[in-house]
Enzyme design. Structure first.
Site, PDB file in Angstrom:
ATOM      1  N   SER A 126      32.078  41.206  42.756  1.00 45.33           N
ATOM      2  CA  SER A 126      33.439  40.812  42.367  1.00 45.33           C
ATOM      3  C   SER A 126      34.197  42.025  41.842  1.00 45.33           C
ATOM      4  CB  SER A 126      33.394  39.718  41.291  1.00 45.33           C
ATOM      5  OG  SER A 126      32.953  40.263  40.059  1.00 45.33           O
ATOM      6  N   SER A 128      35.486  42.418  38.839  1.00 47.00           N
ATOM      7  CA  SER A 128      35.593  42.420  37.379  1.00 47.00           C
ATOM      8  C   SER A 128      35.386  43.795  36.758  1.00 47.00           C
ATOM      9  CB  SER A 128      34.592  41.431  36.777  1.00 47.00           C
ATOM     10  OG  SER A 128      33.265  41.880  36.960  1.00 47.00           O
ATOM     11  N   LYS A 183      28.478  44.039  33.496  1.00 48.89           N
ATOM     12  CA  LYS A 183      29.642  44.258  32.633  1.00 48.89           C
ATOM     13  C   LYS A 183      29.380  45.507  31.795  1.00 48.89           C
ATOM     14  CE  LYS A 183      31.337  40.186  33.880  1.00 48.89           C
ATOM     15  NZ  LYS A 183      32.502  40.067  34.797  1.00 48.89           N
ATOM     16  N   SER A 287      38.302  39.181  34.544  1.00 50.47           N
ATOM     17  CA  SER A 287      36.870  39.231  34.281  1.00 50.47           C
ATOM     18  C   SER A 287      36.449  38.055  33.415  1.00 50.47           C
ATOM     19  CB  SER A 287      36.511  40.544  33.567  1.00 50.47           C
ATOM     20  OG  SER A 287      35.156  40.543  33.156  1.00 50.47           O
TER      21      SER A 287
END
Length: 322
Positions: A126, A128, A183, A287
């Site tokens: 993705s 994010s 992350k 995100s």
């Protein structure tokens, strides 16, 4: 054994097919562990039983041939037709079900050990982490940076480096540990993390932020304000749109230690509990991270992401990142 092996391969095909079609979420670590154990059993069986049996049959064939030739020679027959080499080769040949199990064990075992204790590949699914990581980036994750963990159960047995603010970490998604997320570490145990009006504050101090112009998001076909942020010793780029809403709709969420967080129309504030971490994506307004689903426990850590080893759409992406 051939029927059993065919059944095992059939089960593997069904499992992989259902995983590929989205009928269930696969666990590659568990699958690799099972494949290693199964092929190891075949490998030992081949070394201890099947190969010695084939060699014994080949020796019996040779001894029988020598005895026959000796008997015929005693009768004055020197020239004897028949070459046992093809038959001997066929007796020694490994059957398909051993070739596709015991023969694969060394390769599968090496992959399992490398992936479990050294480096694991990961694909960015993705946006994010834009602009640090793009969709389609194939990255490497250092599995031993934070310590050595037992595969599958992910239990740490040896400590190594502590988690630092600014690290890009791969971890098991707390809501569904079957999925891996990536992350950036924003808060470590004891930190007070505030994110209000698109501005990050740690322990009462605003995080250093400098404008870097605009970043063009190809997937969304739009420009986003880009900033240089510094977390600990790590400087990295992030996307933050000052005009985006600060409200995290529906907060607070029902997650462990949710009482450590307070939400308002301007944003949120959380105190990171012991043994947990607060994670955020670099694409702050696009995100789903700790602001929404809570803290990441130490037991969920997979490893530290550090290198893009391939992006088939952009070879210039290959290299280390912060």
């Amino acid at each position: 054994m051939s029927a059993l092996t065919a059944a095992l391969y059939g089960a593997l095909i069904v499992y992989l097919g259902g995983w590929f079609l989205g009928h269930w979420i696969g666990n590659f670590s568990l699958l690799l562990f099972i494949l290693t154990m199964v092929t190891m059993v075949y490998w030992f069986a081949e070394r201890l039983k099947f190969k010695p049996a084939r060699e014994a049959a080949a020796r019996a064939l040779e001894e029988g041939d020598r005895a026959r030739r000796a008997q015929l020679a005693a009768q004055g027959i020197e020239k004897v037709d028949g070459d046992i080499a093809p038959a001997r080769e066929k007796l020694l040949m490994q059957p398909w079900w051993l070739d596709w199990t015991a023969g694969l064990f060394p390769v599968i075992c090496i992959v399992f050990l490398l992936r479990s204790f050294l480096f694991e590949p990961f694909k960015i699914p993705s946006g994010s982490m834009i602009p640090t990581l793009l969709v389609g980036d194939l990255i490497l994750v250092n599995k031993f940076h934070y310590g050595v963990r037992l595969p599958v159960i992910n239990t740490k047995i040896i400590d190594n480096n502590p988690v630092q603010r600014g690290d890009v970490m791969v971890f098991r998604y707390p809501v569904d540990p079957r999925q891996d997320y990536i992350k950036r570490v924003v808060g470590i145990p004891g930190d007070v993390v505030e994110y209000r009006n698109q501005r990050l504050t740690l322990n009462g101090q605003p995080v250093s932020l400098a404008a870097q112009g605009e970043y063009y998001e190809e997937d969304r076909l739009r420009y986003e304000p880009m900033w240089q942020e510094k977390l600990g010793a790590v400087e990295h780029r992030i996307l933050v749109n000052p005009d985006a809403p600060s409200y995290f709709g529906g907060m607070p969420k029902n997650f462990p230690f949710a009482d450590n967080c307070r939400y308002s129309a301007e944003g949120m504030q959380c105190t990171v509990p012991p043994g947990h971490y607060f994670m955020m994506g670099d694409n702050r307004d696009n995100s789903q991270d700790s602001r929404f689903w809570g803290f990441v426990p130490d037991a969920n850590i997979v490893g530290k992401a550090f290198f893009v080893w391939m992006n088939f759409g952009n070879l210039g992406r290959i290299g280390p990142f912060h």
